[in-house]
Write an enzyme that holds these catalytic residues in place. Structure first.
Site, PDB file in Angstrom:
ATOM      1  N   GLY A 178       0.759  -1.233   0.000  1.00  0.00           N
ATOM      2  CA  GLY A 178       0.000   0.000   0.000  1.00  0.00           C
ATOM      3  C   GLY A 178       0.793   1.288   0.000  1.00  0.00           C
ATOM      4  O   GLY A 178       0.201   2.371  -0.075  1.00  0.00           O
ATOM      5  N   GLU A 215       3.788  -7.042   0.925  1.00  0.00           N
ATOM      6  CA  GLU A 215       3.209  -7.223  -0.406  1.00  0.00           C
ATOM      7  C   GLU A 215       3.111  -5.905  -1.162  1.00  0.00           C
ATOM      8  O   GLU A 215       2.018  -5.424  -1.483  1.00  0.00           O
ATOM      9  CB  GLU A 215       1.826  -7.882  -0.267  1.00  0.00           C
ATOM     10  CG  GLU A 215       1.893  -9.281   0.318  1.00  0.00           C
ATOM     11  CD  GLU A 215       0.639  -9.680   1.079  1.00  0.00           C
ATOM     12  OE1 GLU A 215      -0.318  -8.881   1.113  1.00  0.00           O
ATOM     13  OE2 GLU A 215       0.625 -10.769   1.668  1.00  0.00           O
ATOM     14  N   PRO A 216       4.242  -5.274  -1.457  1.00  0.00           N
ATOM     15  CA  PRO A 216       4.197  -4.017  -2.218  1.00  0.00           C
ATOM     16  C   PRO A 216       3.845  -4.266  -3.679  1.00  0.00           C
ATOM     17  O   PRO A 216       4.217  -5.281  -4.261  1.00  0.00           O
ATOM     18  CB  PRO A 216       5.623  -3.473  -2.076  1.00  0.00           C
ATOM     19  CG  PRO A 216       6.470  -4.709  -1.923  1.00  0.00           C
ATOM     20  CD  PRO A 216       5.626  -5.689  -1.147  1.00  0.00           C
ATOM     21  N   GLY A 217       3.144  -3.336  -4.275  1.00  0.00           N
ATOM     22  CA  GLY A 217       2.806  -3.428  -5.693  1.00  0.00           C
ATOM     23  C   GLY A 217       3.120  -2.130  -6.401  1.00  0.00           C
ATOM     24  O   GLY A 217       4.155  -1.972  -7.043  1.00  0.00           O
ATOM     25  N   TYR A 242     -10.880   6.703 -10.402  1.00  0.00           N
ATOM     26  CA  TYR A 242     -10.559   7.328  -9.114  1.00  0.00           C
ATOM     27  C   TYR A 242     -10.409   8.841  -9.186  1.00  0.00           C
ATOM     28  O   TYR A 242     -10.009   9.453  -8.197  1.00  0.00           O
ATOM     29  CB  TYR A 242      -9.238   6.770  -8.559  1.00  0.00           C
ATOM     30  CG  TYR A 242      -9.110   5.280  -8.564  1.00  0.00           C
ATOM     31  CD1 TYR A 242      -9.991   4.477  -7.848  1.00  0.00           C
ATOM     32  CD2 TYR A 242      -8.077   4.659  -9.254  1.00  0.00           C
ATOM     33  CE1 TYR A 242      -9.856   3.106  -7.835  1.00  0.00           C
ATOM     34  CE2 TYR A 242      -7.932   3.278  -9.246  1.00  0.00           C
ATOM     35  CZ  TYR A 242      -8.830   2.507  -8.540  1.00  0.00           C
ATOM     36  OH  TYR A 242      -8.702   1.148  -8.531  1.00  0.00           O
ATOM     37  N   CYS A 277     -16.127   6.715 -26.345  1.00  0.00           N
ATOM     38  CA  CYS A 277     -17.417   7.406 -26.348  1.00  0.00           C
ATOM     39  C   CYS A 277     -18.023   7.445 -24.946  1.00  0.00           C
ATOM     40  O   CYS A 277     -19.060   6.832 -24.667  1.00  0.00           O
ATOM     41  CB  CYS A 277     -18.356   6.708 -27.324  1.00  0.00           C
ATOM     42  SG  CYS A 277     -19.800   7.686 -27.733  1.00  0.00           S
ATOM     43  N   GLU A 278     -17.371   8.144 -24.047  1.00  0.00           N
ATOM     44  CA  GLU A 278     -17.802   8.345 -22.660  1.00  0.00           C
ATOM     45  C   GLU A 278     -17.305   9.711 -22.198  1.00  0.00           C
ATOM     46  O   GLU A 278     -16.152  10.070 -22.454  1.00  0.00           O
ATOM     47  CB  GLU A 278     -17.205   7.286 -21.719  1.00  0.00           C
ATOM     48  CG  GLU A 278     -17.632   5.858 -21.983  1.00  0.00           C
ATOM     49  CD  GLU A 278     -19.008   5.552 -21.438  1.00  0.00           C
ATOM     50  OE1 GLU A 278     -19.564   6.377 -20.685  1.00  0.00           O
ATOM     51  OE2 GLU A 278     -19.534   4.466 -21.774  1.00  0.00           O
ATOM     52  N   TYR A 332      -1.467  -0.280 -12.262  1.00  0.00           N
ATOM     53  CA  TYR A 332      -2.922  -0.170 -12.405  1.00  0.00           C
ATOM     54  C   TYR A 332      -3.320   0.588 -13.663  1.00  0.00           C
ATOM     55  O   TYR A 332      -4.306   1.306 -13.681  1.00  0.00           O
ATOM     56  CB  TYR A 332      -3.553   0.451 -11.161  1.00  0.00           C
ATOM     57  CG  TYR A 332      -3.257  -0.355  -9.921  1.00  0.00           C
ATOM     58  CD1 TYR A 332      -3.855  -1.593  -9.727  1.00  0.00           C
ATOM     59  CD2 TYR A 332      -2.350   0.105  -8.967  1.00  0.00           C
ATOM     60  CE1 TYR A 332      -3.557  -2.357  -8.617  1.00  0.00           C
ATOM     61  CE2 TYR A 332      -2.053  -0.656  -7.847  1.00  0.00           C
ATOM     62  CZ  TYR A 332      -2.663  -1.886  -7.673  1.00  0.00           C
ATOM     63  OH  TYR A 332      -2.361  -2.653  -6.572  1.00  0.00           O
TER      64      TYR A 332
END
Length: 430
Positions: free
Chosen positions: A252, A289-291, A332, A360-361, A388
């Site tokens: 995290g 558990e780093p990502g 986010y 198209c959004e 991500y």
């Protein structure tokens, strides 16, 4: 109109992502050349940046019995997994697909931890067959199901229980995982009963305790608070006669997206280990558990300016990357620095644009209110795109996913070919 200096402050990813002689580089490779060779959108990663981020954790944990398990949901490209496996990492997985990816990249099965709130029986069986090192359990029901699956397989599953410590990580609500209202883990108040239940089941062997409070954390205080609460529980659990062999503090740790200043990994772990030692747990095996913090600032996404569209209320810079390539802003409202490949003249006149994609959004935007001196046909770099982004990319609007390139010094190689549109309906039938 305003004037802008592109090099007013170090870029996220520096020194591995920086301007040299007026050109934006990843290590020793000019991004303009990679865009010319491979087209856009294009993800580019720095090998040296990934290894430098990992080295900070390794320094912080030097001399301890510790296992760094890369949270591969951040970026699961095989070449990056292989790089981290070769550097000694284990892996934190959340699906059978991630398990197969990790094994394909050369992961040691005993250095894999299987997390996630919704493991299926088939996934449990495959993980037992592969010999994963630990299952991180997230509900009482999962304890019962895993025990039954293990007994049927003639095995005993090593487990830790993910405890939800009700600590506010002060991050975006979608990536906060340690509060009572989150779906993750077993509440602090129910943890002791869960451990007693786990110890009573024939298919399980309790090996540890797990905690993960969220993502993109930029302060030390939430980690220190969570550690205290977890260590309180370890004391209670062991007093009940259930040994805890390892303590897993999750991941995290945040990165710099927009002037963010998270603690360096080695500094954070000096603080955490000091608390661990002071409370008498310094000899325990530690798992983390780093990502994002390993890969986030190592990546950039290159995108071509298709059109400049002035308007009464907004000016739009329409690029060929979109929310299917870079989902974080749409998901986010996340901020990514967007910079030109040629260093801007400090005196250059800029226009304020919303940088948007062709999907198209109305939610298809990469950056809002950005001051850019840009022309149609220019290529921009979206920074801090190593985590991500590609791992969450989709084929929405029948858009093929981008290619990926890994840079090592002055050389670069394609680690994922750009999808062809025909790839998108392979397996379908009319």
């Amino acid at each position: 109109m305003t004037s802008l200096s592109a090099n007013a402050a170090p870029l996220p990813g520096a020194p591995f992502v920086c301007y040299q002689n007026g050109q934006l580089m990843v290590e020793g490779v000019a991004l303009s050349e990679l865009a010319r060779q491979h087209g856009t959108p294009l993800f580019v990663y720095s090998k040296a940046a990934i290894l430098a981020a990992l080295a900070a954790y390794q320094r912080g944990l030097a001399g301890r019995e510790a296992l760094i398990c890369y949270a591969m949901k951040a970026n699961s490209s095989l070449a990056i997994l292989k790089l981290l496996a070769d550097a000694g990492c284990g892996f934190d997985i959340v699906s059978a697909g991630e398990l197969e990816r990790a094994l394909a990249a050369g992961a040691t099965p005993s250095k894999i931890v299987f997390s996630g709130v919704g493991k299926t029986r088939a996934e449990m069986r495959r993980a037992l067959e592969a010999g994963v090192g630990c299952f991180n359990i997230e509900s009482m029901a999962e304890l019962d199901v895993l025990s039954g699956v293990a007994v049927a397989c003639g095995q005993t599953a090593p487990v830790s229980i993910r405890v939800n410590p009700n600590v506010d990580a002060k991050t975006h609500p979608y990536i906060s995982t340690g509060l009572k209202g989150n779906k993750f883990g077993i509440s602090h108040d129910e943890a002791l009963a869960a451990y007693r239940h786990a110890a009573s089941l024939p298919g399980l062997r309790v090996v540890g305790i797990d905690c993960h409070i969220g993502s993109q954390i930029t302060e030390s205080a939430p980690y220190l608070e969570a550690m205290d609460r977890v260590l309180d529980l370890v004391t209670q659990i062991e007093a009940a006669g259930i040994p805890i062999h390892h303590i897993d503090f999750g991941g995290g740790l945040g990165i710099d997206y927009n002037g963010d200043t998270p603690p360096a990994a080695d500094v954070l772990w000096q603080q955490l280990l000091g608390k661990l030692d002071a409370r008498g747990f310094g000899n325990r095996k530690i798992m983390i558990e780093p990502g994002r913090s390993l890969v986030g600032n190592a990546g950039v996404c290159l995108t071509e300016v298709l059109f400049l569209k002035p308007g009464e209320q907004k000016n739009f810079c329409i690029v060929d990357a979109a929310m299917n390539d870079l989902p974080r802003p749409a998901l986010y409202e996340a901020f990514h620095r967007i910079v030109p490949l040629a260093e801007a003249n400090p005196a250059a006149q800029t226009t304020t644009y919303d940088v948007v994609g062709p999907v198209c959004e109305s939610g298809d935007w990469l950056g809002r209110d950005r001051a850019l001196a840009v022309q149609q046909g220019d290529v921009l770099a979206v920074l801090s795109a190593g985590a991500y982004c590609m791992s969450m990319a989709s084929n929405y609007n029948t858009r093929p996913r981008a290619a990926e390139v890994l840079v090592d010094g002055s050389s670069a190689r394609v680690i994922r070919q750009r999808e062809a549109v025909q790839d998108l309906w392979r397996g379908e039938s009319v």
